[in-house]
Design a protein around this motif. Sequence first.
Motif, PDB file in Angstrom:
ATOM      1  N   LEU A 124       0.828  -1.202   0.000  1.00  0.00           N
ATOM      2  CA  LEU A 124       0.000   0.000   0.000  1.00  0.00           C
ATOM      3  C   LEU A 124       0.864   1.253   0.000  1.00  0.00           C
ATOM      4  N   SER A 125       1.961   1.217   0.758  1.00  0.00           N
ATOM      5  CA  SER A 125       2.875   2.351   0.798  1.00  0.00           C
ATOM      6  C   SER A 125       3.431   2.663  -0.585  1.00  0.00           C
ATOM      7  N   LEU A 126       3.888   1.636  -1.276  1.00  0.00           N
ATOM      8  CA  LEU A 126       4.440   1.841  -2.624  1.00  0.00           C
ATOM      9  C   LEU A 126       3.373   2.359  -3.587  1.00  0.00           C
ATOM     10  N   ALA A 127       2.164   1.792  -3.502  1.00  0.00           N
ATOM     11  CA  ALA A 127       1.096   2.215  -4.404  1.00  0.00           C
ATOM     12  C   ALA A 127       0.739   3.687  -4.183  1.00  0.00           C
ATOM     13  N   LEU A 128       0.587   4.088  -2.909  1.00  0.00           N
ATOM     14  CA  LEU A 128       0.245   5.480  -2.619  1.00  0.00           C
ATOM     15  C   LEU A 128       1.382   6.425  -3.010  1.00  0.00           C
ATOM     16  N   ARG A 129       2.611   6.010  -2.732  1.00  0.00           N
ATOM     17  CA  ARG A 129       3.753   6.883  -2.989  1.00  0.00           C
ATOM     18  C   ARG A 129       3.870   7.228  -4.471  1.00  0.00           C
ATOM     19  N   TYR A 130       3.752   6.222  -5.312  1.00  0.00           N
ATOM     20  CA  TYR A 130       3.928   6.488  -6.741  1.00  0.00           C
ATOM     21  C   TYR A 130       2.669   7.071  -7.376  1.00  0.00           C
ATOM     22  N   THR A 131       1.533   6.895  -6.722  1.00  0.00           N
ATOM     23  CA  THR A 131       0.343   7.642  -7.145  1.00  0.00           C
ATOM     24  C   THR A 131       0.537   9.121  -6.889  1.00  0.00           C
ATOM     25  N   PHE A 132       1.096   9.454  -5.730  1.00  0.00           N
ATOM     26  CA  PHE A 132       1.405  10.858  -5.424  1.00  0.00           C
ATOM     27  C   PHE A 132       2.381  11.426  -6.451  1.00  0.00           C
ATOM     28  N   GLN A 133       3.395  10.642  -6.805  1.00  0.00           N
ATOM     29  CA  GLN A 133       4.370  11.133  -7.780  1.00  0.00           C
ATOM     30  C   GLN A 133       3.710  11.370  -9.141  1.00  0.00           C
ATOM     31  N   PHE A 134       2.791  10.480  -9.526  1.00  0.00           N
ATOM     32  CA  PHE A 134       2.129  10.613 -10.825  1.00  0.00           C
ATOM     33  C   PHE A 134       1.344  11.923 -10.911  1.00  0.00           C
ATOM     34  N   PHE A 135       0.638  12.276  -9.844  1.00  0.00           N
ATOM     35  CA  PHE A 135      -0.197  13.468  -9.877  1.00  0.00           C
ATOM     36  C   PHE A 135       0.557  14.736  -9.475  1.00  0.00           C
ATOM     37  N   ALA A 136       1.497  14.627  -8.527  1.00  0.00           N
ATOM     38  CA  ALA A 136       2.191  15.817  -8.025  1.00  0.00           C
ATOM     39  C   ALA A 136       3.506  16.080  -8.741  1.00  0.00           C
ATOM     40  N   GLY A 137       4.058  15.076  -9.444  1.00  0.00           N
ATOM     41  CA  GLY A 137       5.344  15.257 -10.094  1.00  0.00           C
ATOM     42  C   GLY A 137       6.493  15.057  -9.125  1.00  0.00           C
ATOM     43  N   GLY A 138       7.695  15.126  -9.647  1.00  0.00           N
ATOM     44  CA  GLY A 138       8.873  14.884  -8.833  1.00  0.00           C
ATOM     45  C   GLY A 138       9.512  16.123  -8.245  1.00  0.00           C
ATOM     46  N   ALA A 139       8.985  17.303  -8.551  1.00  0.00           N
ATOM     47  CA  ALA A 139       9.587  18.556  -8.074  1.00  0.00           C
ATOM     48  C   ALA A 139       9.230  18.814  -6.617  1.00  0.00           C
ATOM     49  N   THR A 140       9.993  19.687  -5.995  1.00  0.00           N
ATOM     50  CA  THR A 140       9.717  20.146  -4.637  1.00  0.00           C
ATOM     51  C   THR A 140       8.992  21.485  -4.697  1.00  0.00           C
ATOM     52  N   SER A 141       7.867  21.583  -4.014  1.00  0.00           N
ATOM     53  CA  SER A 141       7.062  22.812  -4.011  1.00  0.00           C
ATOM     54  C   SER A 141       7.006  23.382  -2.605  1.00  0.00           C
ATOM     55  N   GLN A 142       6.775  24.696  -2.541  1.00  0.00           N
ATOM     56  CA  GLN A 142       6.768  25.387  -1.260  1.00  0.00           C
ATOM     57  C   GLN A 142       5.352  25.774  -0.848  1.00  0.00           C
ATOM     58  N   LEU A 143       5.082  25.662   0.451  1.00  0.00           N
ATOM     59  CA  LEU A 143       3.831  26.164   0.998  1.00  0.00           C
ATOM     60  C   LEU A 143       3.950  27.679   1.212  1.00  0.00           C
ATOM     61  N   PRO A 144       2.846  28.396   1.243  1.00  0.00           N
ATOM     62  CA  PRO A 144       2.910  29.858   1.431  1.00  0.00           C
ATOM     63  C   PRO A 144       3.620  30.230   2.732  1.00  0.00           C
ATOM     64  N   GLY A 145       4.500  31.220   2.636  1.00  0.00           N
ATOM     65  CA  GLY A 145       5.183  31.733   3.826  1.00  0.00           C
ATOM     66  C   GLY A 145       6.336  30.901   4.316  1.00  0.00           C
ATOM     67  N   SER A 146       6.817  29.959   3.506  1.00  0.00           N
ATOM     68  CA  SER A 146       7.935  29.129   3.949  1.00  0.00           C
ATOM     69  C   SER A 146       9.221  29.947   4.003  1.00  0.00           C
ATOM     70  N   SER A 147      10.145  29.518   4.870  1.00  0.00           N
ATOM     71  CA  SER A 147      11.451  30.168   5.072  1.00  0.00           C
ATOM     72  C   SER A 147      11.321  31.653   5.400  1.00  0.00           C
ATOM     73  N   PRO A 148      10.571  32.015   6.451  1.00  0.00           N
ATOM     74  CA  PRO A 148      10.465  33.432   6.830  1.00  0.00           C
ATOM     75  C   PRO A 148      11.721  33.909   7.551  1.00  0.00           C
ATOM     76  N   THR A 149      11.841  35.207   7.733  1.00  0.00           N
ATOM     77  CA  THR A 149      12.983  35.785   8.450  1.00  0.00           C
ATOM     78  C   THR A 149      12.947  35.347   9.908  1.00  0.00           C
ATOM     79  N   PRO A 150      14.054  34.808  10.432  1.00  0.00           N
ATOM     80  CA  PRO A 150      14.042  34.330  11.817  1.00  0.00           C
ATOM     81  C   PRO A 150      14.001  35.478  12.824  1.00  0.00           C
ATOM     82  N   ILE A 151      13.490  35.162  14.006  1.00  0.00           N
ATOM     83  CA  ILE A 151      13.459  36.091  15.135  1.00  0.00           C
ATOM     84  C   ILE A 151      14.547  35.667  16.109  1.00  0.00           C
TER      85      ILE A 151
END
Length: 450
Positions: A262-289
């Motif tokens: 099941l792990s393998l099936a879900l993992r490569y299903t995610f790759q098929f739809f999301a692609g192999g690139a790395t994407s960022q969520l909004p506001g990632s890597s903000p200036t540290p305090i």
Amino acid sequence: MTLTARNPLRWIVLALVAFTAAAALLLTSGTAAFAASAPDTPGGDQEATDYYFGGVITFEEKPVPDVTVSVKGGGFDAETVTDAEGKWRLYVPDKDTYTLTIDEDTLPDGVIVDPSQLPEGLQPVQGTTGSFEVEFGLTKTKIVNLFLGAGERVTQSFGDQLLVRLVNGLNFGLLLALAAMGAALIYGTTGLSNFAHGEMVTWGALLTLLFSTVWQLPLWAGILAAVLGGAALGLALDAALWRPLRRRGLGVVQLMIVSIGLSLALRYTFQFFAGGATSQLPGSSPTPIEFGPISLSYIDLISMGVSIVVILGVAYFLLRTRIGKATRAISDNPQLASASGINVDRVIRIVWIIAGVLAAISGVLWAYFRPGVRWDMGTQMLLLIFAAITLGGLGTAFGALLGSLIVGIVVETSTMWIPSDLKYAGALVVLIIILLVRPQGLLGRKERLG
């Protein structure tokens, strides 16, 4: 459900951990040896892309060889070494804002990165030396020539470094605990080692990315979708797969093999739809305090706060609610719990829903802690999840919490003594040592685990 300390599953997990730790030590030591020498041509040690940083590092108009330069951003990182002419090149996957870092330990004695001679477009990262933020413009290349200067290197004291890593380890351990506690509840009530739990973590991050980035909805809508989607995934997996298999009387090893598939099936299903690139969520890597020597972003603070609140909520559920007490009873002895009138299937269904929610939240926090959403990001956590569960005691949620905190702190603090590439292997070595002394885990019992 009585599980003795001789449970073969424990030794399967222990053997898997030992093998992975040994492999990581061999691979990373080989990688470190390769990275210590300069490539034949600038960038020759990397996969070429359309975008790259490059330049020359000099001191008093003379090239400086064998200086380690690294780049990080957008979930991508790479490093290289300057050649005899001081030249270097680092390829990156796409245009983005990256952090370039000069390893000052590889500079000659008495030589530092001179902030007054930084080229245009480089912004020093607050609280660091030798690290700069740089963004691509309209071109596909970015030339960064660095001119070094003479001076005394400023370094953090041992105490400050330890404090920084302890805080980072606590942050990591808390978000790891969310996923580990869910997996521990599943194991405690069903005896299933769910190898697809990493994909449940990925699912939460991908849903947040879909709603907040792809569909351009507010971030809170993406997080809400991840929580609801995690609950739905947990319910669907139990109703469509695990409950029918339980009724057919499949053994622990058979169920574990199904979970791997099941792990393998879900993992490569995610790759098929999301692609192999790395994407960022909004506001990632903000200036540290800055908090003295500690640098934390507001996302780090929110992450720790959310983790603590959710963990307290799970503790209240297990200790104070009827369903929580029934969960603990099933974990101790499912036959006796069923004879006492507890609806075992209903409780297990609720446990799967809770585990899905915890995994989804952990996935969102993981995407911010190690910036970036990838199709296989949960797989990177899976072995650490199992390590935390086994270290704390199989089948107990509070043991998973304790194990996660230990793993998180060991992973982050170990980089003070060993290369950062070995930090995960270091945590697994600690796990093996503890299990050799106490096979049932820190909070486990020899008579039964759960």
